[in-house]
Design a protein around this motif. Structure first.
Motif, short mmCIF file in Angstrom:
data_model
loop_
_atom_site.label_atom_id
_atom_site.label_comp_id
_atom_site.label_asym_id
_atom_site.label_seq_id
_atom_site.Cartn_x
_atom_site.Cartn_y
_atom_site.Cartn_z
N LEU A 145 0.83 -1.21 0.00
CA LEU A 145 0.00 0.00 0.00
C LEU A 145 0.86 1.25 0.00
O LEU A 145 0.53 2.24 -0.66
CB LEU A 145 -0.92 -0.01 1.24
N TYR A 146 1.98 1.21 0.73
CA TYR A 146 2.85 2.38 0.84
C TYR A 146 3.97 2.39 -0.21
O TYR A 146 4.68 3.39 -0.32
CB TYR A 146 3.48 2.45 2.23
N ALA A 147 4.12 1.31 -0.95
CA ALA A 147 5.21 1.23 -1.92
C ALA A 147 5.19 2.36 -2.94
O ALA A 147 6.26 2.88 -3.30
CB ALA A 147 5.17 -0.13 -2.64
N PRO A 148 4.02 2.79 -3.46
CA PRO A 148 4.03 3.87 -4.46
C PRO A 148 4.51 5.21 -3.92
O PRO A 148 4.84 6.11 -4.70
CB PRO A 148 2.56 3.97 -4.90
N ILE A 149 4.54 5.37 -2.59
CA ILE A 149 4.94 6.66 -2.03
C ILE A 149 6.40 6.96 -2.35
O ILE A 149 6.78 8.12 -2.59
CB ILE A 149 4.70 6.68 -0.51
N TRP A 150 7.24 5.92 -2.37
CA TRP A 150 8.67 6.13 -2.59
C TRP A 150 8.97 6.67 -3.98
O TRP A 150 9.73 7.63 -4.12
CB TRP A 150 9.45 4.84 -2.31
N PRO A 151 8.42 6.08 -5.06
CA PRO A 151 8.67 6.71 -6.37
C PRO A 151 8.07 8.10 -6.49
O PRO A 151 8.63 8.97 -7.17
CB PRO A 151 8.02 5.74 -7.37
N MET A 152 6.92 8.34 -5.80
CA MET A 152 6.34 9.68 -5.81
C MET A 152 7.26 10.66 -5.09
O MET A 152 7.45 11.80 -5.53
CB MET A 152 4.96 9.66 -5.14
N LEU A 153 7.84 10.22 -3.97
CA LEU A 153 8.77 11.07 -3.23
C LEU A 153 10.02 11.34 -4.06
O LEU A 153 10.52 12.48 -4.09
CB LEU A 153 9.16 10.39 -1.92
N LEU A 154 10.52 10.30 -4.76
CA LEU A 154 11.67 10.49 -5.63
C LEU A 154 11.35 11.47 -6.75
O LEU A 154 12.17 12.35 -7.09
CB LEU A 154 12.09 9.14 -6.22
N PHE A 155 10.16 11.36 -7.32
CA PHE A 155 9.74 12.28 -8.38
C PHE A 155 9.70 13.71 -7.85
O PHE A 155 10.13 14.65 -8.53
CB PHE A 155 8.36 11.86 -8.90
#
Length: 263
Positions: A145-155
């Motif tokens: 559930l929280y995995a997509p947050i990391w690429p969003m944070l990187l973006f």
């Protein structure tokens, strides 16, 4: 409370529109990244299972050639070598080519050792994935559930860094200074990217052997941007950028030390 929120939204239409747009973009990005991560994990699991199945069949087929040594077992081995070709390591492919040329049975012993090593490694990967799912199903769900947050944070970080680069470039008095500032920012970006990548691979234990030459080049690329601050000249960024480009080229040419596989 709701009345106050409604009054704020009514009085600040521009801010409300901006919040709505940003919120919509964030929701869309979350769904896209989550879908990509879920598909990648499913594809990774399917690929590992397929490779393990093919290499297990190859291992048994080689054993069949050793014990039966007839034309039927050899034909089955040749067919499996073709099926496994796209999943083989460079060492395995080299042995297969040598075997086609020489038909030396000793080469099959080497191929069997490498194949057994691959089967064991794939088995450990599958066991780890299954263990993570079995030990704590709810924790695995939360991680997905929280995995997509990391690429969003990187973006977001990359976007802010690009904005910072343009702001820094505008501070240059001349075009040459602006180019040097831009290159300096790029070199720091390359250095940070390589450093973070090495740390991630090291934590995941996927780094592998690099050799003295490759480690020296990696260290040189990472610390090179500091040269501009040591000599206190922004135009040194050109030299730093050239050093990093040469370093990446050298990394691609330096071969990693061969890993010894015990039969």
């Amino acid at each position: 409370m709701w009345t106050e929120i409604a009054a704020f939204l009514k009085a600040n239409t521009t801010e409300t529109l901006l919040i709505s747009i940003i919120g919509t973009i964030l929701v869309w990005m979350y769904k896209q990244f989550k879908g990509m991560i879920d598909r990648r994990q499913q594809n990774e699991l399917a690929t590992i299972q397929l490779k393990q199945s093919l290499f297990t069949k190859l291992e048994l087929s080689i054993a069949s050639v050793f014990h039966l040594d007839n034309e039927s077992s050899k034909q089955q081995l040749y067919a499996l070598l073709g099926d496994c070709g796209s999943y083989m390591t460079s060492a395995q492919r080299a042995i297969v080519r040598d075997y086609y040329k020489q038909f030396n049975p000793m080469l099959l012993h080497s191929l069997q050792a490498l194949t057994v090593n691959e089967v064991d490694k794939l088995g450990r990967q599958l066991d780890k994935m299954r263990e993570n799912e079995d030990n704590s199903e709810w924790l695995s769900y939360i991680q997905r559930l929280y995995a997509p947050i990391w690429p969003m944070l990187l973006f977001a970080i990359v976007t802010m860094y690009i904005v910072f680069i343009f702001s820094a470039v505008k501070q240059g008095a001349t075009l040459w200074i602006q180019i040097c500032i831009f290159l300096l920012c790029v070199t720091f970006f390359l250095s940070a990217t390589l450093l973070i990548s090495m740390i991630i691979f090291l934590v995941k234990r996927d780094l592998g052997k690099q050799g003295v030459k490759r480690w020296f080049v990696v260290a040189l690329i990472i610390v090179a941007p500091n040269l501009a601050f040591i000599v206190n000249r922004v135009d040194m960024s050109v030299i730093v950028f050239v050093i990093q480009i040469i370093g990446f080229v050298m990394m691609s040419r330096f071969k990693r030390p061969a890993e010894i596989v015990m039969a």
